[in-house]
Design a protein around this motif. Structure first.
Motif, PDB file in Angstrom:
ATOM      1  N   CYS A 252      34.844  -7.427  56.178  1.00 42.50           N
ATOM      2  CA  CYS A 252      34.201  -7.050  56.550  1.00 42.50           C
ATOM      3  C   CYS A 252      32.539  -7.756  56.823  1.00 42.50           C
ATOM      4  N   GLY A 253      32.210  -8.008  57.881  1.00 41.17           N
ATOM      5  CA  GLY A 253      30.543  -8.922  57.778  1.00 41.17           C
ATOM      6  C   GLY A 253      29.508  -8.149  57.441  1.00 41.17           C
ATOM      7  N   LYS A 254      29.286  -7.149  57.222  1.00 41.13           N
ATOM      8  CA  LYS A 254      28.801  -6.445  57.059  1.00 41.13           C
ATOM      9  C   LYS A 254      28.303  -6.640  55.334  1.00 41.13           C
ATOM     10  N   CYS A 255      29.489  -6.059  54.693  1.00 42.69           N
ATOM     11  CA  CYS A 255      29.621  -5.647  53.028  1.00 42.69           C
ATOM     12  C   CYS A 255      29.957  -7.510  52.890  1.00 42.69           C
ATOM     13  N   LYS A 256      30.242  -8.106  53.490  1.00 44.47           N
ATOM     14  CA  LYS A 256      30.589  -9.691  53.152  1.00 44.47           C
ATOM     15  C   LYS A 256      31.951  -9.300  51.960  1.00 44.47           C
ATOM     16  N   LEU A 257      32.868  -8.514  52.319  1.00 52.30           N
ATOM     17  CA  LEU A 257      34.092  -8.046  51.944  1.00 52.30           C
ATOM     18  C   LEU A 257      35.596  -7.643  52.118  1.00 52.30           C
ATOM     19  N   LEU A 258      36.439  -7.923  51.601  1.00 52.73           N
ATOM     20  CA  LEU A 258      37.692  -7.653  52.824  1.00 52.73           C
ATOM     21  C   LEU A 258      37.979  -6.501  52.148  1.00 52.73           C
ATOM     22  N   LEU A 259      37.561  -5.251  52.333  1.00 58.05           N
ATOM     23  CA  LEU A 259      37.651  -3.801  52.376  1.00 58.05           C
ATOM     24  C   LEU A 259      38.536  -2.755  53.634  1.00 58.05           C
ATOM     25  N   ALA A 260      38.741  -1.357  53.146  1.00 57.98           N
ATOM     26  CA  ALA A 260      39.636  -0.974  53.427  1.00 57.98           C
ATOM     27  C   ALA A 260      38.411  -0.431  54.821  1.00 57.98           C
ATOM     28  N   HIS A 261      39.055  -0.470  55.907  1.00 58.55           N
ATOM     29  CA  HIS A 261      38.802  -0.495  57.101  1.00 58.55           C
ATOM     30  C   HIS A 261      39.321   1.351  57.807  1.00 58.55           C
ATOM     31  N   THR A 262      38.976   1.649  58.898  1.00 55.21           N
ATOM     32  CA  THR A 262      40.056   2.650  59.682  1.00 55.21           C
ATOM     33  C   THR A 262      39.965   1.957  60.898  1.00 55.21           C
ATOM     34  N   ILE A 263      41.235   2.277  61.251  1.00 48.52           N
ATOM     35  CA  ILE A 263      41.244   1.598  62.818  1.00 48.52           C
ATOM     36  C   ILE A 263      40.486   2.751  63.862  1.00 48.52           C
ATOM     37  N   GLU A 264      40.020   2.398  64.939  1.00 46.10           N
ATOM     38  CA  GLU A 264      39.313   3.196  66.724  1.00 46.10           C
ATOM     39  C   GLU A 264      40.506   2.510  66.709  1.00 46.10           C
ATOM     40  N   ALA A 265      41.041   1.089  67.842  1.00 46.87           N
ATOM     41  CA  ALA A 265      41.356   1.113  69.151  1.00 46.87           C
ATOM     42  C   ALA A 265      42.592  -0.339  68.304  1.00 46.87           C
ATOM     43  N   MET A 266      44.195  -0.442  69.187  1.00 41.81           N
ATOM     44  CA  MET A 266      44.480  -0.982  68.546  1.00 41.81           C
ATOM     45  C   MET A 266      44.759  -1.840  70.329  1.00 41.81           C
ATOM     46  N   VAL A 267      45.340  -3.397  69.425  1.00 36.48           N
ATOM     47  CA  VAL A 267      46.076  -4.052  70.904  1.00 36.48           C
ATOM     48  C   VAL A 267      47.269  -4.491  70.356  1.00 36.48           C
TER      49      VAL A 267
ATOM     50  N   HIS B 197      33.101  -2.693  64.558  1.00 36.71           N
ATOM     51  CA  HIS B 197      33.437  -3.919  64.707  1.00 36.71           C
ATOM     52  C   HIS B 197      34.725  -4.512  64.839  1.00 36.71           C
ATOM     53  N   ALA B 198      34.969  -5.734  65.425  1.00 45.25           N
ATOM     54  CA  ALA B 198      36.288  -6.095  65.710  1.00 45.25           C
ATOM     55  C   ALA B 198      37.127  -6.312  64.626  1.00 45.25           C
ATOM     56  N   TYR B 199      38.262  -6.207  64.577  1.00 44.54           N
ATOM     57  CA  TYR B 199      39.154  -6.763  62.942  1.00 44.54           C
ATOM     58  C   TYR B 199      39.488  -7.693  63.246  1.00 44.54           C
ATOM     59  N   LYS B 200      39.619  -8.253  61.631  1.00 43.27           N
ATOM     60  CA  LYS B 200      39.252  -9.147  60.632  1.00 43.27           C
ATOM     61  C   LYS B 200      40.116  -9.337  59.632  1.00 43.27           C
ATOM     62  N   ALA B 201      41.122 -10.135  59.713  1.00 43.08           N
ATOM     63  CA  ALA B 201      42.379 -10.424  58.966  1.00 43.08           C
ATOM     64  C   ALA B 201      41.826 -11.103  57.686  1.00 43.08           C
ATOM     65  N   HIS B 202      40.107 -12.141  57.749  1.00 48.78           N
ATOM     66  CA  HIS B 202      40.443 -13.099  56.664  1.00 48.78           C
ATOM     67  C   HIS B 202      38.594 -13.732  56.845  1.00 48.78           C
ATOM     68  N   GLY B 203      38.245 -13.141  55.502  1.00 47.79           N
ATOM     69  CA  GLY B 203      36.608 -13.965  55.544  1.00 47.79           C
ATOM     70  C   GLY B 203      36.448 -15.274  56.526  1.00 47.79           C
ATOM     71  N   PRO B 204      35.215 -15.683  56.614  1.00 51.98           N
ATOM     72  CA  PRO B 204      34.782 -16.539  56.771  1.00 51.98           C
ATOM     73  C   PRO B 204      34.977 -18.109  55.540  1.00 51.98           C
ATOM     74  N   GLY B 205      35.411 -19.287  56.556  1.00 53.51           N
ATOM     75  CA  GLY B 205      36.341 -20.231  55.551  1.00 53.51           C
ATOM     76  C   GLY B 205      38.023 -19.901  54.993  1.00 53.51           C
ATOM     77  N   GLU B 206      38.285 -18.844  55.137  1.00 58.06           N
ATOM     78  CA  GLU B 206      39.915 -18.348  54.997  1.00 58.06           C
ATOM     79  C   GLU B 206      40.339 -18.519  56.054  1.00 58.06           C
ATOM     80  N   SER B 207      40.841 -19.036  57.043  1.00 55.39           N
ATOM     81  CA  SER B 207      42.106 -19.363  58.942  1.00 55.39           C
ATOM     82  C   SER B 207      42.604 -18.628  58.153  1.00 55.39           C
ATOM     83  N   PRO B 208      43.263 -17.987  59.032  1.00 54.62           N
ATOM     84  CA  PRO B 208      44.942 -18.042  59.081  1.00 54.62           C
ATOM     85  C   PRO B 208      45.581 -20.270  58.605  1.00 54.62           C
ATOM     86  N   ARG B 209      45.045 -20.905  59.605  1.00 47.63           N
ATOM     87  CA  ARG B 209      45.723 -22.232  58.969  1.00 47.63           C
ATOM     88  C   ARG B 209      45.409 -22.476  58.129  1.00 47.63           C
ATOM     89  N   GLN B 210      44.182 -22.247  57.250  1.00 42.31           N
ATOM     90  CA  GLN B 210      43.657 -23.016  55.838  1.00 42.31           C
ATOM     91  C   GLN B 210      44.649 -22.011  54.691  1.00 42.31           C
TER      92      GLN B 210
END
Ligand SMILES: [Zn+2]
Length: 139
Positions: free
Chosen positions: A12-27, A43-56
């Motif tokens: 969550c970009g507002k809370c700046k935390l990895l938190l439980a979210h409810t899915i509204e739409a799937m792709v 907001h859009a689903y984001k599996a990782h916070g900034p500075g923790e990209s899947p590649r890293q």
């Protein structure tokens, strides 16, 4: 199973935390839009916070590459040899001096090293941080 209405962990970009979210739409099989159960922001689903990209994350899980490990092995041998040595006792290297294994010396170009083997009366092998060098001694 991920589906609209299900709960998923998202950044969550507002809370700046990895938190439980409810899915509204799937792709496909991936959540696309979610809302934060904490602050209700959509907001859009984001599996990782900034500075923790899947590649890293993958790089970290792979344990780094082989090269840094090799460097570490050599550095640790040097550090083990220097461990417990009193740097104040490091002798400034001079080809006129004679060295014995265990002697700590301070070389103008290579830095502080530890004598590891006397080759003969004029050559001594010294381990520096950059690796072993054969130096002239006892001249
Ligand atoms: Zn939030």
């Amino acid at each position: 199973m991920l589906r609209p209405g299900a709960t998923v962990d998202s950044w969550c970009g507002k809370c700046k935390l990895l938190l439980a979210h409810t899915i509204e739409a799937m792709v496909g099989d991936r959540p696309a839009r979610v809302h934060c159960n904490t602050c209700k922001a959509q907001h859009a689903y984001k599996a990782h916070g900034p500075g923790e990209s899947p590649r890293q994350k993958i790089a970290r899980e792979a344990g780094g590459t082989v090269a840094p490990r090799a460097v570490k092995a050599r550095a640790s041998r040097y550090q083990v040899l220097l461990k417990g040595k009193d740097m104040a006792l490091a002798k400034v290297y001079s080809s006129k001096e004679s060295y014995a294994p265990g002697d700590v010396l301070d070389h103008a170009s290579f830095g502080v090293g530890v004598a590891i083997a006397v080759k003969d009366s004029t050559k001594v092998e010294v381990l520096f941080e950059a690796g072993p060098k054969v130096l002239i001694h006892g001249r």
